[in-house]
Design a protein around this motif. Sequence first.
Motif, PDB file in Angstrom:
ATOM      1  N   GLY A  15       0.782  -1.195   0.211  1.00  0.00           N
ATOM      2  CA  GLY A  15       0.051  -0.071   0.194  1.00  0.00           C
ATOM      3  C   GLY A  15       0.891   1.419   0.003  1.00  0.00           C
ATOM      4  O   GLY A  15       0.466   2.394  -0.190  1.00  0.00           O
ATOM      5  N   GLY A  16       2.209   1.156   0.173  1.00  0.00           N
ATOM      6  CA  GLY A  16       2.970   2.194   0.501  1.00  0.00           C
ATOM      7  C   GLY A  16       3.372   2.847  -1.194  1.00  0.00           C
ATOM      8  O   GLY A  16       3.115   2.427  -2.343  1.00  0.00           O
ATOM      9  N   SER A  17       4.072   3.716  -1.136  1.00  0.00           N
ATOM     10  CA  SER A  17       4.673   4.460  -2.353  1.00  0.00           C
ATOM     11  C   SER A  17       6.137   4.510  -2.632  1.00  0.00           C
ATOM     12  O   SER A  17       7.025   4.746  -1.469  1.00  0.00           O
ATOM     13  CB  SER A  17       4.046   5.940  -2.253  1.00  0.00           C
ATOM     14  N   LEU A  18       6.477   4.671  -3.864  1.00  0.00           N
ATOM     15  CA  LEU A  18       7.991   4.927  -4.017  1.00  0.00           C
ATOM     16  C   LEU A  18       8.033   5.717  -5.183  1.00  0.00           C
ATOM     17  O   LEU A  18       7.151   5.584  -6.007  1.00  0.00           O
ATOM     18  CB  LEU A  18       8.717   3.535  -3.880  1.00  0.00           C
ATOM     19  N   ARG A  19       9.370   6.564  -5.232  1.00  0.00           N
ATOM     20  CA  ARG A  19       9.360   7.208  -6.673  1.00  0.00           C
ATOM     21  C   ARG A  19      10.713   6.934  -7.089  1.00  0.00           C
ATOM     22  O   ARG A  19      11.747   7.216  -6.183  1.00  0.00           O
ATOM     23  CB  ARG A  19       9.411   8.720  -6.425  1.00  0.00           C
ATOM     24  N   LEU A  20      10.711   6.214  -8.197  1.00  0.00           N
ATOM     25  CA  LEU A  20      12.185   6.196  -8.824  1.00  0.00           C
ATOM     26  C   LEU A  20      12.504   7.125  -9.759  1.00  0.00           C
ATOM     27  O   LEU A  20      11.613   7.887 -10.441  1.00  0.00           O
ATOM     28  CB  LEU A  20      12.139   4.772  -9.620  1.00  0.00           C
ATOM     29  N   SER A  21      13.689   7.183  -9.885  1.00  0.00           N
ATOM     30  CA  SER A  21      14.468   8.304 -10.907  1.00  0.00           C
ATOM     31  C   SER A  21      15.436   7.480 -11.857  1.00  0.00           C
ATOM     32  O   SER A  21      16.123   6.606 -11.527  1.00  0.00           O
ATOM     33  CB  SER A  21      14.893   9.327 -10.063  1.00  0.00           C
ATOM     34  N   SER A  59      -1.051  -4.309 -15.402  1.00  0.00           N
ATOM     35  CA  SER A  59      -1.359  -4.562 -13.919  1.00  0.00           C
ATOM     36  C   SER A  59      -0.429  -3.449 -13.031  1.00  0.00           C
ATOM     37  O   SER A  59      -0.899  -3.376 -11.896  1.00  0.00           O
ATOM     38  CB  SER A  59      -0.205  -5.715 -13.847  1.00  0.00           C
ATOM     39  N   VAL A  60      -0.187  -2.412 -13.922  1.00  0.00           N
ATOM     40  CA  VAL A  60       0.293  -1.161 -13.173  1.00  0.00           C
ATOM     41  C   VAL A  60      -0.501   0.079 -13.452  1.00  0.00           C
ATOM     42  O   VAL A  60      -0.384   1.205 -12.883  1.00  0.00           O
ATOM     43  CB  VAL A  60       1.825  -0.573 -13.360  1.00  0.00           C
ATOM     44  N   LYS A  61      -1.473   0.168 -14.443  1.00  0.00           N
ATOM     45  CA  LYS A  61      -2.262   1.260 -14.905  1.00  0.00           C
ATOM     46  C   LYS A  61      -2.800   1.644 -13.718  1.00  0.00           C
ATOM     47  O   LYS A  61      -3.777   0.853 -12.960  1.00  0.00           O
ATOM     48  CB  LYS A  61      -3.038   0.779 -16.230  1.00  0.00           C
ATOM     49  N   GLY A  62      -2.961   3.081 -13.319  1.00  0.00           N
ATOM     50  CA  GLY A  62      -3.763   3.606 -12.482  1.00  0.00           C
ATOM     51  C   GLY A  62      -3.083   3.626 -11.046  1.00  0.00           C
ATOM     52  O   GLY A  62      -3.460   4.299 -10.170  1.00  0.00           O
ATOM     53  N   ARG A  63      -1.812   2.907 -10.886  1.00  0.00           N
ATOM     54  CA  ARG A  63      -1.254   3.179  -9.770  1.00  0.00           C
ATOM     55  C   ARG A  63       0.246   3.434  -9.833  1.00  0.00           C
ATOM     56  O   ARG A  63       0.794   4.297  -9.137  1.00  0.00           O
ATOM     57  CB  ARG A  63      -0.955   1.547  -9.342  1.00  0.00           C
ATOM     58  N   PHE A  64       0.789   3.414 -11.108  1.00  0.00           N
ATOM     59  CA  PHE A  64       2.211   3.968 -11.417  1.00  0.00           C
ATOM     60  C   PHE A  64       1.808   5.108 -12.519  1.00  0.00           C
ATOM     61  O   PHE A  64       0.877   4.946 -13.319  1.00  0.00           O
ATOM     62  CB  PHE A  64       3.068   2.843 -12.049  1.00  0.00           C
ATOM     63  N   THR A  65       2.851   6.003 -12.360  1.00  0.00           N
ATOM     64  CA  THR A  65       2.986   7.223 -13.337  1.00  0.00           C
ATOM     65  C   THR A  65       4.189   7.343 -13.779  1.00  0.00           C
ATOM     66  O   THR A  65       5.182   7.716 -12.717  1.00  0.00           O
ATOM     67  CB  THR A  65       2.312   8.573 -12.693  1.00  0.00           C
ATOM     68  N   ASN A  80       2.300   4.067  -6.465  1.00  0.00           N
ATOM     69  CA  ASN A  80       1.472   4.100  -5.472  1.00  0.00           C
ATOM     70  C   ASN A  80       0.780   2.654  -5.421  1.00  0.00           C
ATOM     71  O   ASN A  80       0.817   2.032  -6.176  1.00  0.00           O
ATOM     72  CB  ASN A  80       0.572   5.020  -5.563  1.00  0.00           C
ATOM     73  N   SER A  81      -0.093   2.486  -4.162  1.00  0.00           N
ATOM     74  CA  SER A  81      -0.589   1.217  -3.930  1.00  0.00           C
ATOM     75  C   SER A  81       0.167   0.065  -4.205  1.00  0.00           C
ATOM     76  O   SER A  81      -0.434  -0.938  -4.924  1.00  0.00           O
ATOM     77  CB  SER A  81      -1.744   1.306  -4.616  1.00  0.00           C
ATOM     78  N   LEU A  82       1.560   0.248  -3.733  1.00  0.00           N
ATOM     79  CA  LEU A  82       2.345  -1.141  -3.959  1.00  0.00           C
ATOM     80  C   LEU A  82       1.749  -2.441  -3.249  1.00  0.00           C
ATOM     81  O   LEU A  82       1.299  -2.311  -2.339  1.00  0.00           O
ATOM     82  CB  LEU A  82       3.818  -0.757  -3.616  1.00  0.00           C
ATOM     83  N   LYS A  83       2.013  -3.498  -4.421  1.00  0.00           N
ATOM     84  CA  LYS A  83       1.594  -4.776  -3.916  1.00  0.00           C
ATOM     85  C   LYS A  83       2.801  -5.745  -3.890  1.00  0.00           C
ATOM     86  O   LYS A  83       3.882  -5.370  -4.252  1.00  0.00           O
ATOM     87  CB  LYS A  83       0.926  -5.569  -5.009  1.00  0.00           C
ATOM     88  N   PRO A  84       2.983  -6.821  -3.019  1.00  0.00           N
ATOM     89  CA  PRO A  84       4.006  -7.706  -2.887  1.00  0.00           C
ATOM     90  C   PRO A  84       4.344  -8.104  -4.395  1.00  0.00           C
ATOM     91  O   PRO A  84       5.839  -8.419  -4.750  1.00  0.00           O
ATOM     92  CB  PRO A  84       3.536  -8.805  -2.394  1.00  0.00           C
ATOM     93  N   GLU A  85       3.632  -8.407  -5.429  1.00  0.00           N
ATOM     94  CA  GLU A  85       3.884  -8.711  -6.797  1.00  0.00           C
ATOM     95  C   GLU A  85       4.829  -7.628  -7.563  1.00  0.00           C
ATOM     96  O   GLU A  85       5.106  -7.978  -8.806  1.00  0.00           O
ATOM     97  CB  GLU A  85       2.819  -9.229  -7.416  1.00  0.00           C
TER      98      GLU A  85
END
Length: 121
Positions: A15-21, A59-65, A80-85
């Motif tokens: 459920g957490g979030s991360l931002r990659l660069s 699988s990432v649409k709507g959660r990743f930008t 956002n809304s990160l899942k174990p997968e």
Amino acid sequence: QVQLVESGGGSVQVGGSLRLSCTASTFANCMAWSRQAPGKEREAIALINGGGGASYINSVKGRFTISRDNARNVMYLEMNSLKPEDTATYYCAASNSRLCWTSDVPTFPYWGQGTRVTVSS
């Protein structure tokens, strides 16, 4: 030649979030994020062209930008809304092709070293 360096990976709870660069040494028209989970094939998950047009796998649409800052040659992946997968090593990739297609990502000539993302419950 385009050198790519990823940053921003780490461990996060479900459920957490991360931002990659991904910082590029120069402009590349097509940039993408791919990931490889343990024991699985690498898959392209998001693509962005020089004009900002983006595409995602379902699988990432709507959660990743995916986004980019062309002035700084940096690409981002807001997760956002990160899942174990979503646990995987995330790679950025780039190409100077005129047209950018997700199906072409595996053939992109420039790749970063990867950054690890771990999502735990």
